[in-house]
Design a protein around this motif. Structure first.
Motif, PDB file in Angstrom:
ATOM      1  N   LEU A   1       0.774  -1.312  -0.012  1.00 48.37           N
ATOM      2  CA  LEU A   1       0.081  -0.024   0.133  1.00 48.37           C
ATOM      3  C   LEU A   1       1.012   1.288   0.129  1.00 48.37           C
ATOM      4  N   VAL A   2       0.217   2.287  -0.639  1.00 51.20           N
ATOM      5  CA  VAL A   2       0.724   3.684  -0.600  1.00 51.20           C
ATOM      6  C   VAL A   2       0.027   4.492   0.372  1.00 51.20           C
ATOM      7  N   GLN A   3       0.486   5.536   1.027  1.00 52.16           N
ATOM      8  CA  GLN A   3      -0.428   6.702   1.536  1.00 52.16           C
ATOM      9  C   GLN A   3      -0.244   7.971   0.407  1.00 52.16           C
ATOM     10  N   ARG A   4      -1.236   8.060  -0.055  1.00 53.53           N
ATOM     11  CA  ARG A   4      -1.404   9.014  -1.304  1.00 53.53           C
ATOM     12  C   ARG A   4      -0.628  10.405  -0.810  1.00 53.53           C
ATOM     13  N   GLY A   5       0.169  10.997  -1.577  1.00 56.87           N
ATOM     14  CA  GLY A   5       0.721  12.418  -1.075  1.00 56.87           C
ATOM     15  C   GLY A   5      -0.059  13.692  -1.661  1.00 56.87           C
ATOM     16  N   ARG A   6      -1.139  13.388  -2.466  1.00 57.82           N
ATOM     17  CA  ARG A   6      -1.913  14.552  -3.305  1.00 57.82           C
ATOM     18  C   ARG A   6      -3.393  14.191  -3.411  1.00 57.82           C
ATOM     19  N   GLU A   7      -4.061  15.106  -3.863  1.00 63.82           N
ATOM     20  CA  GLU A   7      -5.371  14.631  -4.006  1.00 63.82           C
ATOM     21  C   GLU A   7      -5.743  14.218  -5.197  1.00 63.82           C
ATOM     22  N   PRO A   8      -6.815  13.512  -5.403  1.00 62.77           N
ATOM     23  CA  PRO A   8      -7.919  13.455  -4.659  1.00 62.77           C
ATOM     24  C   PRO A   8      -7.369  12.077  -3.542  1.00 62.77           C
ATOM     25  N   ALA A   9      -7.857  12.173  -2.328  1.00 64.15           N
ATOM     26  CA  ALA A   9      -7.950  11.317  -1.414  1.00 64.15           C
ATOM     27  C   ALA A   9      -6.362  11.279  -0.737  1.00 64.15           C
ATOM     28  N   LEU A  10      -5.944  12.563  -0.492  1.00 60.19           N
ATOM     29  CA  LEU A  10      -4.747  12.946   0.087  1.00 60.19           C
ATOM     30  C   LEU A  10      -4.687  12.270   1.361  1.00 60.19           C
ATOM     31  N   GLY A  11      -3.725  11.763   1.766  1.00 56.70           N
ATOM     32  CA  GLY A  11      -3.437  10.947   3.259  1.00 56.70           C
ATOM     33  C   GLY A  11      -4.116   9.591   3.327  1.00 56.70           C
ATOM     34  N   LYS A  12      -4.682   9.104   2.409  1.00 55.74           N
ATOM     35  CA  LYS A  12      -5.579   7.818   2.455  1.00 55.74           C
ATOM     36  C   LYS A  12      -4.326   6.852   1.887  1.00 55.74           C
ATOM     37  N   TRP A  13      -4.635   5.452   2.034  1.00 58.05           N
ATOM     38  CA  TRP A  13      -4.017   4.583   1.699  1.00 58.05           C
ATOM     39  C   TRP A  13      -4.469   3.867   0.545  1.00 58.05           C
ATOM     40  N   SER A  14      -3.896   3.393  -0.391  1.00 58.62           N
ATOM     41  CA  SER A  14      -4.225   2.815  -1.730  1.00 58.62           C
ATOM     42  C   SER A  14      -3.298   1.920  -2.467  1.00 58.62           C
TER      43      SER A  14
END
Length: 154
Positions: free
Chosen positions: A25-38
């Motif tokens: 998994l990566v934690q998103r560093g930009r929008e959309p979903a900034l800070g969420k894991w994907s």
């Protein structure tokens, strides 16, 4: 084309990379979903095959080389702003992949963090919509003998 308020949908790819009972998994560093894991991934570039896009995106995002095995999920994401306008529109294709090595992921500038997460620990992460369901579907399919869904040679 701008990602925000696009004129047409953008095509993105994601990689399901398992190690034993864990998924990358990566934690998103930009929008959309900034800070969420994907899942690691990103947009397909003009003239690029889906397999090439998956390999490039995983390499750029976490520094791991992969072999694409098969398509697991196809979905669309339409995200509206507060006024009801389409702010983002993605068509996402998630692929099961094998990592070429046992290297540890190293997040690039568009990811805050990256790590292998146990399937049993997924509920403890703020995941993007649908990600846990796709991971569980892909993990269950690892033991199945099935025909390929996507063939880049056709």
């Amino acid at each position: 084309m701008d990602r925000r308020y696009p004129q047409r949908p953008m095509v993105g790819v994601g990689a399901l990379i398992f190690r034993n009972d864990s998924v990358l998994l990566v934690q998103r560093g930009r929008e959309p979903a900034l800070g969420k894991w994907s899942l690691p991934g990103g947009l397909v570039e003009i003239g690029e095959s889906l397999h090439d896009a998956v390999r490039r995106e995983v390499w750029e995002e976490v520094g791991i080389r992969v072999r694409v095995v098969d398509l697991i999920a196809a979905l669309d994401r339409v995200i509206m702003d507060d006024e009801g306008n389409i702010e983002y529109h993605y068509i996402l294709l998630d692929f099961l992949c094998d990592a070429d090595t046992a290297e540890q992921p190293s997040p690039a500038s568009d990811a805050q963090q990256s790590r292998f997460v146990s399937i049993g620990d997924l509920s403890g992460y703020r995941l993007t919509r649908g990600t846990e369901k796709i991971i569980r579907k892909a993990f269950a399919s690892l033991s199945e003998h099935r025909h390929s869904i996507y063939n880049p040679d056709l």
